[in-house]
Structure formats: C-alpha cells, structure tokens
Scaffold this active site. Structure first.
Site, PDB file in Angstrom:
ATOM      1  N   ARG A 198      -7.462  -4.874  -3.427  1.00  0.00           N
ATOM      2  CA  ARG A 198      -7.156  -3.614  -4.132  1.00  0.00           C
ATOM      3  C   ARG A 198      -8.117  -3.503  -5.306  1.00  0.00           C
ATOM      4  O   ARG A 198      -7.915  -4.132  -6.337  1.00  0.00           O
ATOM      5  CB  ARG A 198      -5.701  -3.635  -4.642  1.00  0.00           C
ATOM      6  CG  ARG A 198      -4.715  -3.909  -3.547  1.00  0.00           C
ATOM      7  CD  ARG A 198      -3.283  -3.974  -4.018  1.00  0.00           C
ATOM      8  NE  ARG A 198      -2.481  -4.458  -2.902  1.00  0.00           N
ATOM      9  CZ  ARG A 198      -2.114  -3.704  -1.868  1.00  0.00           C
ATOM     10  NH1 ARG A 198      -2.436  -2.424  -1.839  1.00  0.00           N
ATOM     11  NH2 ARG A 198      -1.407  -4.210  -0.874  1.00  0.00           N
ATOM     12  N   CYS A 233       0.841  -1.216   0.000  1.00  0.00           N
ATOM     13  CA  CYS A 233       0.000   0.000   0.000  1.00  0.00           C
ATOM     14  C   CYS A 233       0.866   1.252   0.000  1.00  0.00           C
ATOM     15  O   CYS A 233       0.534   2.246  -0.647  1.00  0.00           O
ATOM     16  CB  CYS A 233      -0.908   0.018   1.225  1.00  0.00           C
ATOM     17  SG  CYS A 233      -2.076  -1.330   1.258  1.00  0.00           S
TER      18      CYS A 233
HETATM   19  C1  BEZ Z   1       0.676  -4.669   1.980  1.00  0.00           C
HETATM   20  O1  BEZ Z   1       1.839  -4.990   1.762  1.00  0.00           O
HETATM   21  O2  BEZ Z   1       0.180  -3.651   1.499  1.00  0.00           O
HETATM   22  C2  BEZ Z   1      -0.138  -5.540   2.894  1.00  0.00           C
HETATM   23  C3  BEZ Z   1       0.482  -6.579   3.552  1.00  0.00           C
HETATM   24  C4  BEZ Z   1      -0.256  -7.375   4.402  1.00  0.00           C
HETATM   25  C5  BEZ Z   1      -1.611  -7.131   4.613  1.00  0.00           C
HETATM   26  C6  BEZ Z   1      -2.211  -6.097   3.943  1.00  0.00           C
HETATM   27  C7  BEZ Z   1      -1.479  -5.301   3.077  1.00  0.00           C
END
Ligand code: BEZ
Length: 236
Positions: free
Chosen positions: A149, A72
């Site tokens: 996403r 993210c």
């Molecule tokens: C991410 O890398 O954005 C992420 C990792 C684990 C859970 C949710 C998001």
C-alpha cells in the site's frame, strides 16, 4: 528524476556495505521533489493520461493489492467516504492495482452495498503490475503477487510532495493523508512547518527570519519562542 546507485559511500568516504543481492543494481524510485512520471492507464472511468489528468490539481495516487480483499475493501470505502474533504482541498484520487476493471467495477458495487458509499474516483488496472514495479510499489519480501500500500501526494506542478509505504495487512488512514495534505498546503501558503500530530487550526512552527509584523499578518497571532529554536504562532 533521481537515480539511486547502489555503490554508496559514507560521510568519511568509506564504502557502505549493501546486501549482496542489491549490489550492482540501479533503480529509480519516485522521491519527494521528483516530477512524477507520465503514464497512460485504463481506469474504471476510462483511459487516463496522467499528466493531462493530474496537472493543476493535487493528486493522491495510491496502490493497493487487489479487489475483493478485506483490508483493501475498507481502504477504498474510507477514501470514498471522504470525497467531500478531498474536493474541499482540491485533491483527486487515483487507485492502482493488478485487478481487472471488470473485477474492480463489481467490487465497487459490493462496497456500495456494504458501506453505502459510492466510489467516484478512477481506479486503474495495472496489467502485470508493471507500473507498480516502476513506482516502487512491489516489495518482493512482503509479496511477489501483490503490491504493498503505497501513497503519493503529488502537487499541481506534478512534483511528489509525500510518499509513504504500508504493508499489505495494515490499512491506511484517509484522515492522515488529508492531514498531511493540509500541512503541505499550509506550508505553500505561509511557509509554516507543522509540529507532530498537528491538526488544522492548531499552532504552527514559524520561520525564524519572519518579522513579527509579518507573522501577525500571516498567522493571525504574535509568535512565541517555546525554546530558542522553536517559534510558534497561529493558535486559535
Ligand atoms: C487485504 O486484506 O486487503 C489483502 C489480503 C490478502 C492479500 C492482499 C490483500
């Protein structure tokens, strides 16, 4: 708005078998062509009523799992770094996540110091991920805790023009969302379709019924039939 009933029949009116856990459920999900629902959210830039804020402009509305997570972080930095491109094409971004506004604001400071980029679009808090659930952003087999996403491109009349879904551990491409937006805006302007991997300035697919004189006017080149069903124009 379309309603998805899970009692479907196939082309020969035969029953299409649906996995047991999905039978007898009714779900609505925003689909291409639907008017996107109105909703009110608290964001890092204040309270926002979606239709009031979005009408008259293009919107990229997207979910992401949470603040202070690695993928993210790179997505928000990527979208923020494309701010000039979003503005050039008249698009505003709106992020949606379960993280609080206080967490998101602290996280944006981090993003600023890591990537030297300012997050200057509103990022909304979706308590209990109620909106994410309504908009098909919670995929329980991927995670019951985090949204996937999901991205929507919504046009100035509030119609959904593109929807796509990425899993939690694969970051989206801001460039691809912009490319799709350019293709949609081109279609609205000229009626062109765009071929696979099209980039702005490359040849486009011309409607069969467009007279050649209108093709030259609208696309800037004569047309060429690459096959009886593939008419192109507009190369530079
Ligand atoms: C991410 O890398 O954005 C992420 C990792 C684990 C859970 C949710 C998001």
């Amino acid at each position: 708005m379309s309603i998805q009933f899970f009692a479907p029949r196939g082309p020969g009116n035969e029953v299409v078998k649906i996995p047991r856990e999905m039978r007898k459920t009714v779900k609505w999900l925003p689909q291409i062509g639907d008017i996107f629902p109105d909703f009110t959210v608290e964001t890092t830039q204040g309270r926002l009523r979606f239709w009031d804020w979005a009408e008259g402009q293009w919107t990229h509305l997207f979910s992401h799992p949470a603040a202070f997570t690695p993928v993210c972080t790179t997505e928000i930095a990527s979208f923020a770094s494309l701010q000039d491109q979003w503005a050039k094409h008249g698009v505003q971004n709106l992020a949606l996540t379960g993280s609080t506004l206080e967490e998101q604001t602290r996280w944006h400071d981090d993003i600023n110091s890591i990537f030297n980029v300012k997050v200057d679009f509103p990022c909304a808090h979706d308590p209990g991920q109620k909106l994410a659930t309504l908009f098909g952003m919670m995929h329980e087999k991927e995670s019951t805790e985090w949204s996937i996403r999901k991205s929507f491109l919504i046009d100035p009349s509030m119609k959904v023009r593109m929807a796509f879904e990425y899993p939690i551990f694969v970051g989206r491409s801001g460039e691809e969302i912009l490319r799709t937006l350019q293709a949609l805006q081109l279609r609205d302007r000229t009626g062109a379709a765009t071929p696979a991997d099209w980039l702005e300035g490359e040849m486009q697919i011309v409607p069969d019924d467009r007279p050649e004189s209108a093709v030259i006017r609208d696309f800037g080149t004569p047309s060429l039939y690459l096959s009886p069903y593939l008419r192109v124009a507009g190369w530079t």
